[in-house]
Write an enzyme that holds these catalytic residues in place. Structure first.
Site, PDB file in Angstrom:
ATOM      1  N   GLY A  93     -25.828   1.681  35.920  1.00 42.17           N
ATOM      2  CA  GLY A  93     -25.455   2.790  36.795  1.00 42.17           C
ATOM      3  C   GLY A  93     -25.775   2.488  38.252  1.00 42.17           C
ATOM      4  O   GLY A  93     -26.800   1.871  38.554  1.00 42.17           O
ATOM      5  N   VAL A  99     -28.879 -10.969  50.845  1.00 40.90           N
ATOM      6  CA  VAL A  99     -27.918 -11.838  51.543  1.00 40.90           C
ATOM      7  C   VAL A  99     -28.497 -12.345  52.857  1.00 40.90           C
ATOM      8  O   VAL A  99     -28.470 -13.551  53.152  1.00 40.90           O
ATOM      9  CB  VAL A  99     -26.592 -11.090  51.766  1.00 40.90           C
ATOM     10  CG1 VAL A  99     -25.676 -11.881  52.698  1.00 40.90           C
ATOM     11  CG2 VAL A  99     -25.902 -10.823  50.432  1.00 40.90           C
ATOM     12  N   ARG A 104     -20.297  -1.701  32.812  1.00 36.72           N
ATOM     13  CA  ARG A 104     -20.973  -1.989  31.553  1.00 36.72           C
ATOM     14  C   ARG A 104     -20.309  -3.208  30.923  1.00 36.72           C
ATOM     15  O   ARG A 104     -19.125  -3.457  31.127  1.00 36.72           O
ATOM     16  CB  ARG A 104     -20.867  -0.797  30.600  1.00 36.72           C
ATOM     17  CG  ARG A 104     -21.289   0.528  31.209  1.00 36.72           C
ATOM     18  CD  ARG A 104     -22.773   0.618  31.462  1.00 36.72           C
ATOM     19  NE  ARG A 104     -23.154   1.922  32.015  1.00 36.72           N
ATOM     20  CZ  ARG A 104     -24.383   2.239  32.379  1.00 36.72           C
ATOM     21  NH1 ARG A 104     -25.356   1.355  32.265  1.00 36.72           N
ATOM     22  NH2 ARG A 104     -24.650   3.439  32.871  1.00 36.72           N
ATOM     23  N   ASP A 128     -32.965  -0.961  32.812  1.00 38.19           N
ATOM     24  CA  ASP A 128     -33.493  -1.700  31.663  1.00 38.19           C
ATOM     25  C   ASP A 128     -32.432  -2.554  30.976  1.00 38.19           C
ATOM     26  O   ASP A 128     -32.713  -3.691  30.568  1.00 38.19           O
ATOM     27  CB  ASP A 128     -34.176  -0.751  30.674  1.00 38.19           C
ATOM     28  CG  ASP A 128     -33.259   0.353  30.168  1.00 38.19           C
ATOM     29  OD1 ASP A 128     -32.121   0.470  30.666  1.00 38.19           O
ATOM     30  OD2 ASP A 128     -33.682   1.102  29.267  1.00 38.19           O
ATOM     31  N   SER A 172     -29.855  -3.929  32.377  1.00 38.45           N
ATOM     32  CA  SER A 172     -29.620  -5.063  33.285  1.00 38.45           C
ATOM     33  C   SER A 172     -30.710  -6.106  33.123  1.00 38.45           C
ATOM     34  O   SER A 172     -30.449  -7.319  33.146  1.00 38.45           O
ATOM     35  CB  SER A 172     -29.587  -4.570  34.733  1.00 38.45           C
ATOM     36  OG  SER A 172     -28.634  -3.539  34.894  1.00 38.45           O
ATOM     37  N   THR A 180     -32.344   2.241  39.688  1.00 37.51           N
ATOM     38  CA  THR A 180     -31.825   3.298  38.815  1.00 37.51           C
ATOM     39  C   THR A 180     -32.398   4.618  39.272  1.00 37.51           C
ATOM     40  O   THR A 180     -33.586   4.710  39.584  1.00 37.51           O
ATOM     41  CB  THR A 180     -32.191   3.062  37.337  1.00 37.51           C
ATOM     42  OG1 THR A 180     -31.940   4.255  36.591  1.00 37.51           O
ATOM     43  CG2 THR A 180     -33.656   2.681  37.165  1.00 37.51           C
ATOM     44  N   ASP A 223     -33.045   7.089  37.506  1.00 32.65           N
ATOM     45  CA  ASP A 223     -33.883   7.715  36.474  1.00 32.65           C
ATOM     46  C   ASP A 223     -35.364   7.405  36.622  1.00 32.65           C
ATOM     47  O   ASP A 223     -36.199   8.077  36.014  1.00 32.65           O
ATOM     48  CB  ASP A 223     -33.415   7.280  35.081  1.00 32.65           C
ATOM     49  CG  ASP A 223     -32.081   7.884  34.699  1.00 32.65           C
ATOM     50  OD1 ASP A 223     -31.728   8.943  35.249  1.00 32.65           O
ATOM     51  OD2 ASP A 223     -31.385   7.298  33.851  1.00 32.65           O
ATOM     52  N   ASP A 275     -37.149   5.084  35.320  1.00 28.70           N
ATOM     53  CA  ASP A 275     -37.693   4.924  33.971  1.00 28.70           C
ATOM     54  C   ASP A 275     -38.012   3.479  33.611  1.00 28.70           C
ATOM     55  O   ASP A 275     -38.100   3.133  32.434  1.00 28.70           O
ATOM     56  CB  ASP A 275     -36.713   5.502  32.945  1.00 28.70           C
ATOM     57  CG  ASP A 275     -35.344   4.812  32.976  1.00 28.70           C
ATOM     58  OD1 ASP A 275     -35.077   4.036  33.921  1.00 28.70           O
ATOM     59  OD2 ASP A 275     -34.528   5.061  32.072  1.00 28.70           O
ATOM     60  N   ARG A 325     -31.466  11.154  30.472  1.00 30.77           N
ATOM     61  CA  ARG A 325     -31.267  11.212  29.017  1.00 30.77           C
ATOM     62  C   ARG A 325     -32.575  11.024  28.261  1.00 30.77           C
ATOM     63  O   ARG A 325     -32.863  11.732  27.315  1.00 30.77           O
ATOM     64  CB  ARG A 325     -30.261  10.143  28.581  1.00 30.77           C
ATOM     65  CG  ARG A 325     -28.819  10.476  28.908  1.00 30.77           C
ATOM     66  CD  ARG A 325     -27.915   9.331  28.544  1.00 30.77           C
ATOM     67  NE  ARG A 325     -28.222   8.136  29.329  1.00 30.77           N
ATOM     68  CZ  ARG A 325     -27.676   6.945  29.113  1.00 30.77           C
ATOM     69  NH1 ARG A 325     -26.824   6.783  28.120  1.00 30.77           N
ATOM     70  NH2 ARG A 325     -27.991   5.908  29.868  1.00 30.77           N
ATOM     71  N   GLU A 374     -31.003  16.307  31.145  1.00 31.03           N
ATOM     72  CA  GLU A 374     -29.872  16.304  30.209  1.00 31.03           C
ATOM     73  C   GLU A 374     -30.272  15.871  28.798  1.00 31.03           C
ATOM     74  O   GLU A 374     -29.643  16.266  27.817  1.00 31.03           O
ATOM     75  CB  GLU A 374     -28.749  15.409  30.738  1.00 31.03           C
ATOM     76  CG  GLU A 374     -29.149  13.958  30.923  1.00 31.03           C
ATOM     77  CD  GLU A 374     -28.037  13.126  31.548  1.00 31.03           C
ATOM     78  OE1 GLU A 374     -26.880  13.554  31.516  1.00 31.03           O
ATOM     79  OE2 GLU A 374     -28.348  12.038  32.072  1.00 31.03           O
ATOM     80  N   ARG A 385     -26.739  31.945  34.944  1.00 26.52           N
ATOM     81  CA  ARG A 385     -25.678  31.005  35.312  1.00 26.52           C
ATOM     82  C   ARG A 385     -26.175  29.580  35.113  1.00 26.52           C
ATOM     83  O   ARG A 385     -27.364  29.298  35.252  1.00 26.52           O
ATOM     84  CB  ARG A 385     -25.262  31.207  36.774  1.00 26.52           C
ATOM     85  CG  ARG A 385     -24.557  32.536  37.051  1.00 26.52           C
ATOM     86  CD  ARG A 385     -23.172  32.547  36.424  1.00 26.52           C
ATOM     87  NE  ARG A 385     -22.455  33.780  36.710  1.00 26.52           N
ATOM     88  CZ  ARG A 385     -22.468  34.857  35.949  1.00 26.52           C
ATOM     89  NH1 ARG A 385     -23.192  34.861  34.831  1.00 26.52           N
ATOM     90  NH2 ARG A 385     -21.772  35.934  36.264  1.00 26.52           N
ATOM     91  N   HIS A 428     -22.743  13.636  38.352  1.00 30.19           N
ATOM     92  CA  HIS A 428     -22.787  12.382  39.111  1.00 30.19           C
ATOM     93  C   HIS A 428     -22.984  12.576  40.608  1.00 30.19           C
ATOM     94  O   HIS A 428     -23.113  11.581  41.336  1.00 30.19           O
ATOM     95  CB  HIS A 428     -21.523  11.570  38.836  1.00 30.19           C
ATOM     96  CG  HIS A 428     -21.558  10.882  37.504  1.00 30.19           C
ATOM     97  ND1 HIS A 428     -21.304  11.548  36.324  1.00 30.19           N
ATOM     98  CD2 HIS A 428     -21.866   9.612  37.152  1.00 30.19           C
ATOM     99  CE1 HIS A 428     -21.428  10.709  35.305  1.00 30.19           C
ATOM    100  NE2 HIS A 428     -21.768   9.530  35.783  1.00 30.19           N
ATOM    101  N   GLN A 486     -25.604  13.329  41.720  1.00 26.44           N
ATOM    102  CA  GLN A 486     -26.959  12.787  41.893  1.00 26.44           C
ATOM    103  C   GLN A 486     -26.963  11.289  42.152  1.00 26.44           C
ATOM    104  O   GLN A 486     -27.934  10.746  42.671  1.00 26.44           O
ATOM    105  CB  GLN A 486     -27.786  13.079  40.638  1.00 26.44           C
ATOM    106  CG  GLN A 486     -28.025  14.554  40.406  1.00 26.44           C
ATOM    107  CD  GLN A 486     -28.385  14.849  38.953  1.00 26.44           C
ATOM    108  OE1 GLN A 486     -29.539  14.795  38.576  1.00 26.44           O
ATOM    109  NE2 GLN A 486     -27.380  15.146  38.134  1.00 26.44           N
ATOM    110  N   ARG A 487     -25.903  10.593  41.782  1.00 26.09           N
ATOM    111  CA  ARG A 487     -25.846   9.142  42.000  1.00 26.09           C
ATOM    112  C   ARG A 487     -25.392   8.785  43.412  1.00 26.09           C
ATOM    113  O   ARG A 487     -25.651   7.676  43.887  1.00 26.09           O
ATOM    114  CB  ARG A 487     -24.860   8.509  41.018  1.00 26.09           C
ATOM    115  CG  ARG A 487     -25.342   8.430  39.595  1.00 26.09           C
ATOM    116  CD  ARG A 487     -24.486   7.404  38.862  1.00 26.09           C
ATOM    117  NE  ARG A 487     -24.758   7.412  37.442  1.00 26.09           N
ATOM    118  CZ  ARG A 487     -25.759   6.780  36.870  1.00 26.09           C
ATOM    119  NH1 ARG A 487     -26.621   6.114  37.629  1.00 26.09           N
ATOM    120  NH2 ARG A 487     -25.927   6.817  35.569  1.00 26.09           N
TER     121      ARG A 487
END
Length: 329
Positions: A21, A34, A82, A113, A115, A135, A137, A139, A181, A232, A253, A259, A261-262
């Site tokens: 991601g 670089v 992926r 992870d 990767s 990432t 996350d 994590d 997740r 999530e 509500r 996404h 968030q990315r």
């Protein structure tokens, strides 16, 4: 960790890829890799679309202009994808051949992870690799921080602030689903910073009746709104919202941030750590080192054995989680 003899000058051609991601700050990291390689007078190539691009031979030489005007941009200039083929030994061997054909003898892998497991496979085939955790996350074991996490938390916090405005106007309960997740780090930090009444994460079991009782206590003392943060991985925020409304009778509500968030311009924190990690990765390869991941511990840049890190777990900060619960009474 693998260490190769020869010291400075051993690696002559470095490749860099982003995988998994995307995360804000990846571009700042690529830029640093670089430009440090060019500063050290080493050839540098960008590998497009992660391991998928590696298998397809999608590589291009990079120069100073290749990474101009990208430090402030989200996403990744090198793009990402992926790659199921790379899980198999045949795909890994083909990736090694692609690197050898291109003359690349050192690789910087920026990702999560999955990767890094690909990086481990390349290491087993004799490729010199340095990993950089990228990432949202947060994590990855062995580091307190991953590139993109700070930006994602601030994106969620901005959304909480906006949702709170309308929630107050309508006297509503709002359930906000954020990414995570298997990890609740985004939910925890943004929820703590945003004053959420409850934070639901995969690492900590929860009782919905307790959550609803907390909401009712606030409502009965005159609170005009309530915010519940849900990672999530906990389950469907839509379903949780329905159950909360049924149990409390409070208008509820649900907002799924997804996404958003990315994306976005990376924060100063993400840009600075990404720049430090990218430049250090080049110097580690030139020093003949491999099998290391760069990380942050207690505010300092550290080098972590990649194999060791991948056998550990990055757990949730339980003290922060407890603090969030205390402060939301």
């Amino acid at each position: 960790m693998q260490v190769f003899a020869g010291g400075i000058g051993l690696v002559q051609h470095i490749g860099v890829l982003t995988s998994g991601g995307d995360a804000p700050g990846m571009n700042a990291c690529v830029r640093a890799v670089v430009r440090m390689a060019i500063y050290r007078k080493v050839k540098i190539s960008g590998i497009m679309r992660g391991y998928a691009g590696l298998l397809a031979g999608e590589m291009k030489p990079m120069d100073l202009g290749s990474v101009g005007d990208i430090i402030h941009r989200g996403g990744t200039l090198l793009r990402t994808a992926r790659c199921k083929e790379f899980y198999e030994s045949e795909g890994q061997e083909r990736g090694v051949r692609r690197l050898q054909e291109a003359g690349i003898d050192g690789l910087v892998v920026i990702g999560g992870d999955g990767s890094f497991r690909g990086a481990q496979a390349l290491m087993r085939h004799g490729i010199s690799v340095i990993g950089i955790p990228g990432t949202i996350d947060n994590d990855i074991p062995g580091t307190d921080y991953t590139i993109g996490f700070d930006t994602a938390v601030n994106t969620v916090l901005d959304a909480i602030n906006k949702i709170r405005d309308t929630a107050t106007s309508h006297d509503r309960t709002n359930v906000i689903e954020v990414m995570g997740r298997r990890a609740g780090h985004i939910a925890l930090l943004s929820g703590l910073a945003g004053g959420a009444e409850s934070i639901l994460v995969p690492e900590v079991p929860f009782d919905l009746d307790v959550v609803c009782a907390r909401l009712m206590r606030g409502h009965n003392r005159g609170k005009l709104h309530s915010i519940i943060l849900v990672a999530e991985g906990v389950g469907s925020a839509v379903e949780l919202g329905k159950q909360i409304e049924q149990k409390t009778g409070l208008e509820t509500r649900v907002t799924i941030l997804g996404h958003i968030q990315r994306g976005g311009s990376p924060t100063a924190t993400d840009r600075i750590w990404a720049s430090q990690m990218g430049s250090r990765a080049v110097d580690l390869l030139l020093a003949g080192k491999s099998g290391l991941m760069l990380g942050v511990r207690r505010g300092e840049l550290v080098e972590v054995d990649l194999d060791k890190a991948m056998t550990e777990r990055h757990g949730l900060d339980q003290e922060l989680y407890q603090l969030a619960g205390i402060l939301s009474i």
